[in-house]
Design an enzyme around this catalytic site. Structure first.
Site, PDB file in Angstrom:
ATOM      1  N   VAL A   1      14.839 -29.166 -33.717  1.00 46.39           N
ATOM      2  CA  VAL A   1      14.096 -28.209 -34.541  1.00 46.39           C
ATOM      3  C   VAL A   1      14.572 -28.289 -36.004  1.00 46.39           C
ATOM      4  O   VAL A   1      13.818 -28.026 -36.932  1.00 46.39           O
ATOM      5  CB  VAL A   1      14.279 -26.761 -34.017  1.00 46.39           C
ATOM      6  CG1 VAL A   1      13.510 -25.756 -34.870  1.00 46.39           C
ATOM      7  CG2 VAL A   1      13.828 -26.650 -32.563  1.00 46.39           C
ATOM      8  N   SER A   2      15.826 -28.699 -36.202  1.00 47.63           N
ATOM      9  CA  SER A   2      16.395 -28.740 -37.558  1.00 47.63           C
ATOM     10  C   SER A   2      15.558 -29.648 -38.454  1.00 47.63           C
ATOM     11  O   SER A   2      15.030 -30.660 -38.007  1.00 47.63           O
ATOM     12  CB  SER A   2      17.837 -29.273 -37.511  1.00 47.63           C
ATOM     13  OG  SER A   2      18.576 -28.622 -36.501  1.00 47.63           O
TER      14      SER A   2
ATOM     15  N   GLY B   1      22.913 -23.429 -32.355  1.00 42.92           N
ATOM     16  CA  GLY B   1      22.531 -22.681 -33.562  1.00 42.92           C
ATOM     17  C   GLY B   1      21.960 -21.346 -33.118  1.00 42.92           C
ATOM     18  O   GLY B   1      20.923 -21.300 -32.459  1.00 42.92           O
TER      19      GLY B   1
ATOM     20  N   GLY C   1      17.265 -20.008 -33.425  1.00 42.62           N
ATOM     21  CA  GLY C   1      17.992 -20.124 -32.152  1.00 42.62           C
ATOM     22  C   GLY C   1      18.031 -18.824 -31.363  1.00 42.62           C
ATOM     23  O   GLY C   1      17.769 -18.803 -30.146  1.00 42.62           O
TER      24      GLY C   1
ATOM     25  N   HIS D   1       6.364 -33.856 -40.103  1.00 43.71           N
ATOM     26  CA  HIS D   1       6.381 -32.421 -40.380  1.00 43.71           C
ATOM     27  C   HIS D   1       6.710 -32.253 -41.855  1.00 43.71           C
ATOM     28  O   HIS D   1       7.831 -31.998 -42.232  1.00 43.71           O
ATOM     29  CB  HIS D   1       7.460 -31.783 -39.509  1.00 43.71           C
ATOM     30  CG  HIS D   1       7.465 -30.280 -39.558  1.00 43.71           C
ATOM     31  ND1 HIS D   1       6.342 -29.523 -39.418  1.00 43.71           N
ATOM     32  CD2 HIS D   1       8.500 -29.408 -39.683  1.00 43.71           C
ATOM     33  CE1 HIS D   1       6.683 -28.242 -39.463  1.00 43.71           C
ATOM     34  NE2 HIS D   1       7.975 -28.148 -39.633  1.00 43.71           N
TER      35      HIS D   1
ATOM     36  N   GLY E   1      21.115 -18.848 -35.139  1.00 46.05           N
ATOM     37  CA  GLY E   1      20.545 -18.174 -36.306  1.00 46.05           C
ATOM     38  C   GLY E   1      19.176 -17.612 -35.978  1.00 46.05           C
ATOM     39  O   GLY E   1      18.898 -17.245 -34.832  1.00 46.05           O
TER      40      GLY E   1
HETATM   41  N1  APR Z   1      27.009 -26.216 -34.728  1.00 52.58           N
HETATM   42  C1  APR Z   1      26.400 -25.083 -34.301  1.00 52.58           C
HETATM   43  N2  APR Z   1      25.741 -24.229 -35.121  1.00 52.58           N
HETATM   44  C2  APR Z   1      25.741 -24.533 -36.435  1.00 52.58           C
HETATM   45  C3  APR Z   1      26.358 -25.693 -36.950  1.00 52.58           C
HETATM   46  C4  APR Z   1      27.013 -26.549 -36.042  1.00 52.58           C
HETATM   47  N3  APR Z   1      27.639 -27.657 -36.442  1.00 52.58           N
HETATM   48  N4  APR Z   1      26.171 -25.703 -38.285  1.00 52.58           N
HETATM   49  C5  APR Z   1      25.447 -24.618 -38.600  1.00 52.58           C
HETATM   50  N5  APR Z   1      25.173 -23.903 -37.479  1.00 52.58           N
HETATM   51  C6  APR Z   1      24.443 -22.657 -37.331  1.00 52.58           C
HETATM   52  C7  APR Z   1      24.706 -21.660 -38.466  1.00 52.58           C
HETATM   53  O1  APR Z   1      25.966 -21.013 -38.325  1.00 52.58           O
HETATM   54  C8  APR Z   1      23.512 -20.713 -38.310  1.00 52.58           C
HETATM   55  O2  APR Z   1      23.848 -19.594 -37.499  1.00 52.58           O
HETATM   56  O3  APR Z   1      23.043 -22.864 -37.384  1.00 52.58           O
HETATM   57  C9  APR Z   1      22.462 -21.581 -37.614  1.00 52.58           C
HETATM   58  C10 APR Z   1      21.199 -21.765 -38.444  1.00 52.58           C
HETATM   59  O4  APR Z   1      20.569 -20.534 -38.494  1.00 52.58           O
HETATM   60  P1  APR Z   1      19.746 -20.008 -39.782  1.00 52.58           P
HETATM   61  O5  APR Z   1      20.546 -20.241 -41.006  1.00 52.58           O
HETATM   62  O6  APR Z   1      19.254 -18.635 -39.462  1.00 52.58           O
HETATM   63  O7  APR Z   1      18.505 -21.034 -39.859  1.00 52.58           O
HETATM   64  P2  APR Z   1      17.175 -21.004 -38.988  1.00 52.58           P
HETATM   65  O8  APR Z   1      16.147 -20.228 -39.697  1.00 52.58           O
HETATM   66  O9  APR Z   1      17.494 -20.665 -37.586  1.00 52.58           O
HETATM   67  O10 APR Z   1      16.728 -22.544 -39.099  1.00 52.58           O
HETATM   68  C11 APR Z   1      17.500 -23.547 -38.471  1.00 52.58           C
HETATM   69  O11 APR Z   1      15.583 -24.928 -38.069  1.00 52.58           O
HETATM   70  O12 APR Z   1      13.409 -24.611 -38.766  1.00 52.58           O
HETATM   71  C12 APR Z   1      14.597 -25.295 -39.000  1.00 52.58           C
HETATM   72  O13 APR Z   1      14.584 -25.726 -41.387  1.00 52.58           O
HETATM   73  C13 APR Z   1      15.167 -24.961 -40.377  1.00 52.58           C
HETATM   74  O14 APR Z   1      16.890 -26.633 -40.387  1.00 52.58           O
HETATM   75  C14 APR Z   1      16.615 -25.250 -40.184  1.00 52.58           C
HETATM   76  C15 APR Z   1      16.853 -24.910 -38.696  1.00 52.58           C
END
Ligand code: APR
Length: 313
Positions: free
Chosen positions: A119-120, A10, A15, A176, A12
């Site tokens: 973390v998700s 991830g 990450g 959490h 995002g």
């Molecule tokens: N494999 C890899 N990456 C993926 C997948 C997957 N199967 N599915 C989704 N992603 C990526 C998305 O493309 C995105 O870039 O995960 C990333 C998530 O990033 P954001 O939407 O910016 O979310 P973020 O704020 O980083 O939070 C991620 O952490 O704190 C927790 O609640 C939050 O569950 C969330 C996670």
């Protein structure tokens, strides 16, 4: 000596910020994976180009596939959807179970000896998914939440008392979520319990603010959830593991009787070292703390029952 390999799934907000922080601390070579084509490659290159400015030699690779992640020492799973205003972490369950399941299957195949850090959200339930699917031993599956919640608690206490965050040791237990248990008795400032330093009514407000710390940020950001503090919290855990510090940190750990909790991932103090969770650190809880912890564990259990249904287990 070869560098350790750390994969971040991830790319995002959490990450990518995490990859930058890991690189700046020179903790190892980093692989950043996301499903969006070219995006992790772009972010990895951008981070690599900060190397000459931030003085690190870590290699950063962006990818959409698992080949590059092969034989990672640590894999941090941040993939999934984040909260929007009005959503609870639990609202993310169905979507994120599917995402974390797929990721855990791939990681188990490509990095069978890795330590997993989740973390998700909803965090405790996602850690359970990764444990079930990867079939890794319990000491190698860890959830990041308590370190973040404790940091929030510490930050608020520091603001309240006008003292350095370095003097504060915050103690947080439980899942959490809204039922997390910030312990005021065991939270200290220069060794003195905050119960002696902050009047009960103010303390109550700070505890409530800590419990709602994630939602406070979601409501301000409007388009996503917190990522600076969450990524910093993961770095503290990674550093404890890679440097075999045996640091006591609150993490979601699989409890088998500890604190009276059976077969659930719940936030408890653990000793983090090179094997992952070296031990769960058990301390005496008073009746009020134990009741609050078990209430929180019950909430986690309800979510895990839903997870079992979704996974068909
Ligand atoms: N494999 C890899 N990456 C993926 C997948 C997957 N199967 N599915 C989704 N992603 C990526 C998305 O493309 C995105 O870039 O995960 C990333 C998530 O990033 P954001 O939407 O910016 O979310 P973020 O704020 O980083 O939070 C991620 O952490 O704190 C927790 O609640 C939050 O569950 C969330 C996670």
């Amino acid at each position: 000596m070869t560098r350790k390999k750390i994969t971040v799934i991830g790319a995002g907000n959490v990450g990518a910020t995490l990859a930058q922080r890991l690189a700046e601390k020179n903790l190892g070579d980093i692989v950043l994976l996301d499903i969006i084509p070219d995006m992790p490659q772009g972010k990895a290159l951008d981070i690599a180009e900060t190397g000459p400015l931030c003085y690190f030699d870590s290699a950063i690779t962006g990818t959409n596939g698992y080949e590059e992640t092969k034989d990672s020492n640590i894999v941090i799973i941040t993939s999934g959807v984040a909260r929007k205003p009005g959503m609870s972490r639990d609202d993310l369950l169905t979507v994120n179970v599917g995402i974390v399941k797929g990721v855990a299957e791939s990681v188990a195949k490509t990095s069978p000896n890795a330590i997993l850090i989740l973390v998700s959200n909803p965090l405790d339930a996602m850690t359970y998914v990764a444990y079930k699917i990867s079939k890794f031993p319990k000491h190698r599956v860890i959830g990041m939440a308590g370190v973040l919640d404790a940091a929030r608690f510490s930050a608020f206490i520091s603001m309240e008392l006008g003292v350095s965050v370095e003097n504060i040791h915050a103690f947080v237990l439980g899942g959490h979520g809204d039922t997390m248990v910030p312990s005021t008795r065991y939270t200290t400032v220069a060794g003195v319990s905050i119960e002696e330093l902050i009047p009960p009514e103010r303390l109550k407000d700070i505890v409530v603010r800590t419990r709602n710390g994630g939602a406070e940020i979601v409501n301000l950001l409007k388009t996503g959830s917190a990522f600076y503090a969450p990524s910093a919290a993961v770095v503290e855990m990674v550093e404890a593991i890679l440097k075999d510090k045996r640091k006591i940190l609150p993490c979601a750990a699989f409890c088998e009787g500890e604190y009276g909790i059976q077969n659930l991932f719940v936030g408890v103090p653990v000793i983090l070292g090179s094997n992952g969770i070296e031990d769960i650190f058990e301390i005496n809880l008073n009746e009020e703390e134990a009741t609050a912890l078990h209430k929180s564990a019950n909430e986690v259990e309800l979510l895990c029952n839903k997870v079992d249904t979704l996974l068909g287990h």
